[in-house]
Design an enzyme around this catalytic site. Structure first.
Site, PDB file in Angstrom:
ATOM      1  N   ASP A 182       4.644  -4.529   6.025  1.00  0.00           N
ATOM      2  CA  ASP A 182       4.886  -5.893   6.457  1.00  0.00           C
ATOM      3  C   ASP A 182       5.124  -6.885   5.304  1.00  0.00           C
ATOM      4  O   ASP A 182       6.097  -7.643   5.303  1.00  0.00           O
ATOM      5  CB  ASP A 182       3.621  -6.298   7.242  1.00  0.00           C
ATOM      6  CG  ASP A 182       3.844  -7.503   8.088  1.00  0.00           C
ATOM      7  OD1 ASP A 182       4.677  -7.428   8.992  1.00  0.00           O
ATOM      8  OD2 ASP A 182       3.190  -8.528   7.816  1.00  0.00           O
ATOM      9  N   GLY A 241       0.836  -1.213   0.000  1.00  0.00           N
ATOM     10  CA  GLY A 241       0.000   0.000   0.000  1.00  0.00           C
ATOM     11  C   GLY A 241       0.861   1.250   0.000  1.00  0.00           C
ATOM     12  O   GLY A 241       1.853   1.311   0.714  1.00  0.00           O
ATOM     13  N   ASP A 280       2.490  -0.506  11.927  1.00  0.00           N
ATOM     14  CA  ASP A 280       2.445  -1.803  12.603  1.00  0.00           C
ATOM     15  C   ASP A 280       3.751  -2.586  12.512  1.00  0.00           C
ATOM     16  O   ASP A 280       3.752  -3.804  12.617  1.00  0.00           O
ATOM     17  CB  ASP A 280       1.286  -2.643  12.037  1.00  0.00           C
ATOM     18  CG  ASP A 280       1.411  -2.889  10.547  1.00  0.00           C
ATOM     19  OD1 ASP A 280       2.260  -2.228   9.904  1.00  0.00           O
ATOM     20  OD2 ASP A 280       0.668  -3.727  10.015  1.00  0.00           O
ATOM     21  N   THR A 330       4.311   2.684   5.650  1.00  0.00           N
ATOM     22  CA  THR A 330       2.927   2.202   5.774  1.00  0.00           C
ATOM     23  C   THR A 330       2.173   3.125   6.724  1.00  0.00           C
ATOM     24  O   THR A 330       2.714   3.516   7.762  1.00  0.00           O
ATOM     25  CB  THR A 330       2.854   0.756   6.296  1.00  0.00           C
ATOM     26  OG1 THR A 330       1.499   0.485   6.689  1.00  0.00           O
ATOM     27  CG2 THR A 330       3.752   0.488   7.494  1.00  0.00           C
ATOM     28  N   ASP A 337      -0.112   2.175   8.541  1.00  0.00           N
ATOM     29  CA  ASP A 337      -0.616   1.369   9.658  1.00  0.00           C
ATOM     30  C   ASP A 337       0.240   1.469  10.932  1.00  0.00           C
ATOM     31  O   ASP A 337      -0.239   1.143  12.015  1.00  0.00           O
ATOM     32  CB  ASP A 337      -0.697  -0.113   9.258  1.00  0.00           C
ATOM     33  CG  ASP A 337      -1.613  -0.345   8.073  1.00  0.00           C
ATOM     34  OD1 ASP A 337      -2.419   0.542   7.764  1.00  0.00           O
ATOM     35  OD2 ASP A 337      -1.514  -1.423   7.452  1.00  0.00           O
ATOM     36  N   ARG A 377      -5.276  -2.386   9.100  1.00  0.00           N
ATOM     37  CA  ARG A 377      -5.032  -3.809   8.874  1.00  0.00           C
ATOM     38  C   ARG A 377      -4.707  -4.551  10.179  1.00  0.00           C
ATOM     39  O   ARG A 377      -3.579  -4.924  10.467  1.00  0.00           O
ATOM     40  CB  ARG A 377      -3.877  -4.012   7.898  1.00  0.00           C
ATOM     41  CG  ARG A 377      -3.871  -5.405   7.299  1.00  0.00           C
ATOM     42  CD  ARG A 377      -2.546  -5.724   6.671  1.00  0.00           C
ATOM     43  NE  ARG A 377      -2.272  -4.950   5.485  1.00  0.00           N
ATOM     44  CZ  ARG A 377      -2.686  -5.267   4.272  1.00  0.00           C
ATOM     45  NH1 ARG A 377      -3.352  -6.347   4.079  1.00  0.00           N
ATOM     46  NH2 ARG A 377      -2.407  -4.499   3.250  1.00  0.00           N
ATOM     47  N   ARG A 432       1.065  -5.162  -5.142  1.00  0.00           N
ATOM     48  CA  ARG A 432       1.272  -6.338  -4.299  1.00  0.00           C
ATOM     49  C   ARG A 432       1.495  -7.483  -5.300  1.00  0.00           C
ATOM     50  O   ARG A 432       0.572  -7.862  -6.005  1.00  0.00           O
ATOM     51  CB  ARG A 432       0.049  -6.597  -3.427  1.00  0.00           C
ATOM     52  CG  ARG A 432      -0.342  -5.400  -2.539  1.00  0.00           C
ATOM     53  CD  ARG A 432      -1.409  -5.768  -1.530  1.00  0.00           C
ATOM     54  NE  ARG A 432      -2.137  -4.607  -1.035  1.00  0.00           N
ATOM     55  CZ  ARG A 432      -1.759  -3.814  -0.032  1.00  0.00           C
ATOM     56  NH1 ARG A 432      -0.616  -4.045   0.577  1.00  0.00           N
ATOM     57  NH2 ARG A 432      -2.500  -2.798   0.362  1.00  0.00           N
TER      58      ARG A 432
HETATM   59  O1  F6P Z   1      -1.435  -1.497   4.697  1.00  0.00           O
HETATM   60  C1  F6P Z   1      -2.010  -0.295   4.336  1.00  0.00           C
HETATM   61  C2  F6P Z   1      -3.493  -0.444   4.120  1.00  0.00           C
HETATM   62  O2  F6P Z   1      -4.024   0.820   3.786  1.00  0.00           O
HETATM   63  C3  F6P Z   1      -4.270  -1.075   5.276  1.00  0.00           C
HETATM   64  O3  F6P Z   1      -4.545  -0.168   6.315  1.00  0.00           O
HETATM   65  C4  F6P Z   1      -5.484  -1.602   4.571  1.00  0.00           C
HETATM   66  O4  F6P Z   1      -6.020  -2.700   5.267  1.00  0.00           O
HETATM   67  C5  F6P Z   1      -4.950  -2.021   3.239  1.00  0.00           C
HETATM   68  O5  F6P Z   1      -3.741  -1.315   3.031  1.00  0.00           O
HETATM   69  C6  F6P Z   1      -5.864  -1.782   2.083  1.00  0.00           C
HETATM   70  O6  F6P Z   1      -5.270  -2.326   0.958  1.00  0.00           O
HETATM   71  P1  F6P Z   1      -5.746  -2.034  -0.546  1.00  0.00           P
HETATM   72  O7  F6P Z   1      -5.365  -0.629  -0.898  1.00  0.00           O
HETATM   73  O8  F6P Z   1      -5.025  -3.035  -1.354  1.00  0.00           O
HETATM   74  O9  F6P Z   1      -7.233  -2.198  -0.562  1.00  0.00           O
END
Ligand code: F6P
Length: 328
Positions: free
Chosen positions: A108, A16, A135, A131, A133, A177, A77
């Site tokens: 992560d 992300g 985390d 990130t 998050d 997340r 990803r």
């Molecule tokens: O890891 C960053 C994040 O924004 C999380 O908070 C969330 O769960 C996820 O990515 C959303 O992913 P995507 O943009 O692939 O929907």
């Protein structure tokens, strides 16, 4: 085996996107060039190694990007990189391009991929935690977290106006997340009444506790920040429960979604990203491998991948109690 001297560094962003990634790309590029190295930009995360989307970067490639959200390198990803064949292919691409080391910027998943790859091919990689998050273990904060927190705060301030006007209870879902940092600190920053977070979701029924504790005793409107996660039930799940179990409340839901990932990075994120970008190149030149740059008590530290991604970063539970006290 003697380590090959690093002459060329590859840089990529993966997973992300997070505000501040561009500032990190800029810092990596310019620190490397300052030290006489070549820099090759790899587009779309690890995918760029598989589809060969790689470009030699000069200092001007990173001009005028420090203030931009998103990532100029694009991100993805990459499923192929999770397979041994995909990683073998990626290694071939690095050899062909004569890239001797990598700086990977992401969360992560990005660091997990880096760890596996570096072990398989004995390839030097330094990670930068990018990130929203927050985390990753071993760093007080991650690039993008501060900007996302500010975005949440501004959004909640706006929702508060309408919540108060209508005497409503709002559940506002934020990203994370399975980590509650954005929800908890977003709640503190915006003066919300409570945060419902995954870190304690398995132990307590947070909604029931909240309502039983009479959290709206002296108020007509309330705002509760909810971390996205199956374990919290999400804002929708909680609102549905309230409608059934406590029908006296007039409930509404807002899911902030990807607005939290965008926008111009805050000064804190730009500074953090600049420091970490420079530190990542320094680390590679010092012979460090397979570590993530972190920040602890305002000092740069290097955290082995195995620690950064394996340990659940603890949330400060005292802050939950403080939030409760401040919202009486
Ligand atoms: O890891 C960053 C994040 O924004 C999380 O908070 C969330 O769960 C996820 O990515 C959303 O992913 P995507 O943009 O692939 O929907």
């Amino acid at each position: 085996m003697t380590e090959r001297k690093i002459k060329c560094i590859g840089v990529l962003t993966s997973g992300g996107d997070a505000p501040g990634m561009n500032a990190a790309i800029r810092a990596v590029t310019r620190t490397a060039i300052y030290n006489g190295l070549e820099v090759k930009a790899i587009y779309r995360g690890y995918r760029g190694l598989i589809i060969n989307e790689i470009e030699l970067f000069k200092t001007q490639n990173v001009s005028n990007i420090i203030q931009q959200g998103g990532t100029i390198l694009k991100t993805a990803r990459c499923k192929e990189f999770t397979t041994p064949e995909g990683r073998e292919y990626a290694y071939g691409a690095l050899q062909k391009e004569e890239i001797d080391a990598l700086v990977v910027i992401g969360g992560d998943g990005t660091l997990t991929g880096a760890r596996i790859f570096s072990e398989e091919f004995n390839f030097p990689i330094v990670g930068i935690p990018g990130t929203i998050d927050n985390d990753l273990f071993g760093t007080d904060t991650t690039i993008g977290y501060d900007t996302a927190l500010n975005t949440i705060m501004q959004a909640v301030d706006k929702i508060r106006d309408t919540a108060t006007s209508h005497d409503r209870l709002f559940f506002i879902e934020v990203m994370g997340r399975d980590a509650g940092f954005l929800a908890l600190n977003g709640a503190i920053a915006s003066g919300a009444e409570a945060a419902i977070i995954p870190e304690i979701a398995t132990k307590d029924d947070q909604l029931e506790l909240l309502i039983k504790n009479g959290f709206r005793k002296s108020k007509n409107s309330s705002i509760v920040l909810v971390a996205e996660s199956e374990s919290t039930g999400g804002a929708m799940g909680l609102a549905n429960r309230v409608q059934i179990e406590y029908p006296q409340y007039d409930v509404r839901v807002t899911i902030l979604g990807h607005i939290q990932r965008g926008g111009s990075p805050t000064a804190n994120d730009r500074i953090l990203a600049s420091r970490m970008g420079a530190a990542a190149v320094d680390a590679l030149l010092d012979g460090q491998r397979n570590v993530m740059t972190g920040i602890q008590d305002d000092e740069i530290v290097y955290v082995p991948f195995s620690k950064a991604i394996k340990n659940d970063k603890p949330i400060n539970r005292d802050l939950l109690e403080m939030l409760r006290i401040l919202s009486i």
